[in-house]
Design an enzyme around this catalytic site. Sequence first.
Site, PDB file in Angstrom:
ATOM      1  N   ARG A  22      34.757  44.204  67.264  1.00 36.42           N
ATOM      2  CA  ARG A  22      35.592  45.142  68.031  1.00 36.42           C
ATOM      3  C   ARG A  22      35.505  44.784  69.504  1.00 36.42           C
ATOM      4  O   ARG A  22      34.695  43.938  69.901  1.00 36.42           O
ATOM      5  CB  ARG A  22      35.047  46.560  67.847  1.00 36.42           C
ATOM      6  CG  ARG A  22      33.607  46.665  68.305  1.00 36.42           C
ATOM      7  CD  ARG A  22      33.087  48.068  68.459  1.00 36.42           C
ATOM      8  NE  ARG A  22      31.801  48.056  69.127  1.00 36.42           N
ATOM      9  CZ  ARG A  22      30.624  47.913  68.539  1.00 36.42           C
ATOM     10  NH1 ARG A  22      30.552  47.779  67.225  1.00 36.42           N
ATOM     11  NH2 ARG A  22      29.506  47.890  69.237  1.00 36.42           N
ATOM     12  N   LYS A  28      23.965  43.205  57.734  1.00 28.91           N
ATOM     13  CA  LYS A  28      23.161  42.207  58.447  1.00 28.91           C
ATOM     14  C   LYS A  28      22.754  41.070  57.531  1.00 28.91           C
ATOM     15  O   LYS A  28      22.653  39.919  57.960  1.00 28.91           O
ATOM     16  CB  LYS A  28      21.910  42.864  59.018  1.00 28.91           C
ATOM     17  CG  LYS A  28      22.245  43.851  60.108  1.00 28.91           C
ATOM     18  CD  LYS A  28      21.026  44.275  60.876  1.00 28.91           C
ATOM     19  CE  LYS A  28      21.527  45.119  62.016  1.00 28.91           C
ATOM     20  NZ  LYS A  28      20.584  45.845  62.749  1.00 28.91           N
ATOM     21  N   GLU A  65      12.166  40.464  59.226  1.00 33.01           N
ATOM     22  CA  GLU A  65      12.280  39.438  60.271  1.00 33.01           C
ATOM     23  C   GLU A  65      10.941  39.304  60.964  1.00 33.01           C
ATOM     24  O   GLU A  65      10.217  40.283  61.103  1.00 33.01           O
ATOM     25  CB  GLU A  65      13.302  39.877  61.343  1.00 33.01           C
ATOM     26  CG  GLU A  65      14.733  39.635  60.992  1.00 33.01           C
ATOM     27  CD  GLU A  65      15.679  40.074  62.107  1.00 33.01           C
ATOM     28  OE1 GLU A  65      15.210  40.385  63.222  1.00 33.01           O
ATOM     29  OE2 GLU A  65      16.886  40.102  61.844  1.00 33.01           O
ATOM     30  N   HIS A  92      17.921  52.304  71.868  1.00 34.40           N
ATOM     31  CA  HIS A  92      18.893  51.352  71.316  1.00 34.40           C
ATOM     32  C   HIS A  92      20.303  51.567  71.819  1.00 34.40           C
ATOM     33  O   HIS A  92      21.264  51.069  71.230  1.00 34.40           O
ATOM     34  CB  HIS A  92      18.845  51.354  69.784  1.00 34.40           C
ATOM     35  CG  HIS A  92      17.476  51.053  69.255  1.00 34.40           C
ATOM     36  ND1 HIS A  92      16.900  49.820  69.387  1.00 34.40           N
ATOM     37  CD2 HIS A  92      16.562  51.829  68.639  1.00 34.40           C
ATOM     38  CE1 HIS A  92      15.677  49.854  68.866  1.00 34.40           C
ATOM     39  NE2 HIS A  92      15.446  51.057  68.413  1.00 34.40           N
TER      40      HIS A  92
HETATM   41  C1  MV4 Z   1      14.254  42.900  67.192  1.00 36.30           C
HETATM   42  C2  MV4 Z   1      13.247  42.963  68.191  1.00 36.30           C
HETATM   43  C3  MV4 Z   1      12.174  42.093  68.053  1.00 36.30           C
HETATM   44  N1  MV4 Z   1      12.098  41.247  66.986  1.00 36.30           N
HETATM   45  N2  MV4 Z   1      14.126  42.029  66.165  1.00 36.30           N
HETATM   46  C4  MV4 Z   1      17.694  45.050  67.273  1.00 36.30           C
HETATM   47  C5  MV4 Z   1      18.717  46.090  67.512  1.00 36.30           C
HETATM   48  C6  MV4 Z   1      18.549  46.408  68.911  1.00 36.30           C
HETATM   49  N3  MV4 Z   1      19.067  47.701  69.231  1.00 36.30           N
HETATM   50  C7  MV4 Z   1      17.061  46.312  69.101  1.00 36.30           C
HETATM   51  N4  MV4 Z   1      16.672  45.274  68.263  1.00 36.30           N
HETATM   52  C8  MV4 Z   1      15.515  44.557  68.279  1.00 36.30           C
HETATM   53  N5  MV4 Z   1      15.346  43.668  67.255  1.00 36.30           N
HETATM   54  C9  MV4 Z   1      13.080  41.242  66.072  1.00 36.30           C
HETATM   55  N6  MV4 Z   1      12.976  40.402  65.028  1.00 36.30           N
HETATM   56  C10 MV4 Z   1      13.417  43.873  69.252  1.00 36.30           C
HETATM   57  C11 MV4 Z   1      14.546  44.668  69.292  1.00 36.30           C
HETATM   58  C12 MV4 Z   1      14.676  45.586  70.397  1.00 36.30           C
HETATM   59  C13 MV4 Z   1      15.381  45.205  71.557  1.00 36.30           C
HETATM   60  C14 MV4 Z   1      15.938  43.943  71.710  1.00 36.30           C
HETATM   61  C15 MV4 Z   1      16.618  43.594  72.874  1.00 36.30           C
HETATM   62  C16 MV4 Z   1      16.732  44.503  73.906  1.00 36.30           C
HETATM   63  C17 MV4 Z   1      16.195  45.763  73.794  1.00 36.30           C
HETATM   64  C18 MV4 Z   1      15.510  46.140  72.611  1.00 36.30           C
HETATM   65  C19 MV4 Z   1      14.945  47.417  72.504  1.00 36.30           C
HETATM   66  C20 MV4 Z   1      14.270  47.775  71.353  1.00 36.30           C
HETATM   67  C21 MV4 Z   1      14.141  46.851  70.301  1.00 36.30           C
END
Ligand code: MV4
Length: 498
Positions: free
Chosen positions: A293, A116, A200, A235
Amino acid sequence: MFKKILIANRGEIACRVIRACREMQIETVAVYSDADSDALHVRMADEAYRLGPAPSTESYLRGDKILEIATRSGAEAIHPGYGFLSENADFVRQVAQAGITFIGPPPEAMESMGGKISARKIAIAADVPIVPGTTEPLASYEEAAEVAASFGYPVMLKASAGGGGKGMRAVESENELKSALAGARSEAAAAFGDDAVYIEKVVDRPRHIEIQIFSDSHGNHVHLGERECSIQRRHQKVIEESPSPINSVELRASMGECAVMIARKVNYIGAGTVEFLVSDVDRAFYFLEMNTRLQVEHPVTELVTGIDLVREQIRVAAGERLSFGQDDIKLNGHAIECRIYAEDPANNFLPSPGKITRLRVPNGPGVRDDGGVYEGAEVSIHYDPMISKFAVLGRDREEAIQRMRRALREYEVGGIKTTLGFFREVMEDEEFISGKIDTSFISRLQERQRPILPDPTSQDLAAIAAAMSLTGRKDTRDEQPPGGPSKWAAAGRAALHR
Ligand code: MV4
């Protein structure tokens, strides 16, 4: 064009690739583990070869055996599907050394996007917005505290090697920072053998929106619109749609342009996906990562663009030019996909392996089932328990939802528990219908909803049918009578609480 392709995968994606090959008159070679000797992909392929015992480390992850089979069978190319070896740059190099074509991007592009931190640097160089934060691994707790204070809490710690939420921690205040940093580091070290962590800023009410890109080896790069993948559980994506309920023509154009700039920066070839977080508050978007992919959810893009992405992957790998330019891509209608899992939604989505004793797949207008099983097949404990990706296309989102509701009522799987009942509930949910789908959709849904009814087994269905024919009562299984739930539904619910 290739005459023969080996598919280094199993389940629905292996079947999907075999279908594309057959339409292109390319012979197919399947590989299988001992758990899969009777699997659908083995039955569909022209030839099939055993890899080894059931565990993936002894079968689908054995690049050496796969290469040996490719050589022995005379396959000229290998399609990796998703997961397993699909993003393993070392395997890609070994394939090339054996004189075989890997159907996917060059290993250098894979490596640039593998971490990342490295991906964030490339996004900056390509002038694409990233989530505010650091672009070097945190050296110490002191540095983390300083950086977090300068960005302001809440912040997110993320493992550079991370994926699937591993090594990710939200931190509300400095009090939590020390233990969160230690936790993220040890989780990342254990999962990826790399404890690099960066910071972040937290994006408020985020949505996960990703852009499908496609590139050929002649320097052409295009995007095929977005997929909204905000409905996730632990996730893992659960429902995907295209277009996103929030994406305007302008937002799509600027996100698409950013995705293409990243593809160009890494000299990408083939199908790729650029993921963004989009704030529901101000619709600002930030590059998250790139998946090098074909993705599980590619059918929704195929449904709205009419383009066969697997066919295009094969053509591009054979050195041909993209069969379309950016101006040829028109999005038509609205597609929604549900990932049907052999899991029990009433029991915290516990995997439910076993024999599929009954299978009735819906059909009719605008319906597509990408399945990897058949009636009588076994769902193994050794692999991901996804049994099918079920998608519909409607002229607009409302029609797609109506169609999905109709089709889910037709879907019957017996012998194992599935997530079908969960999706039937989601399609009736007001928040989903209104398109208000962010990160916490599923937890909110679970608080709102009544317990999910288990899928009736075939014996249950037979008993119900027999009882109904005796009483002459009409089938009201999916209806909510005005006076409360029906007797059998109440019985089913009582069983859940026992
Ligand atoms: C985030 C976030 C809020 N702020 N990053 C990244 C991987 C993905 N599986 C979840 N991720 C997130 N990264 C920042 N800086 C919130 C999430 C997140 C999320 C984002 C979109 C859709 C569903 C989510 C579920 C849990 C966390």
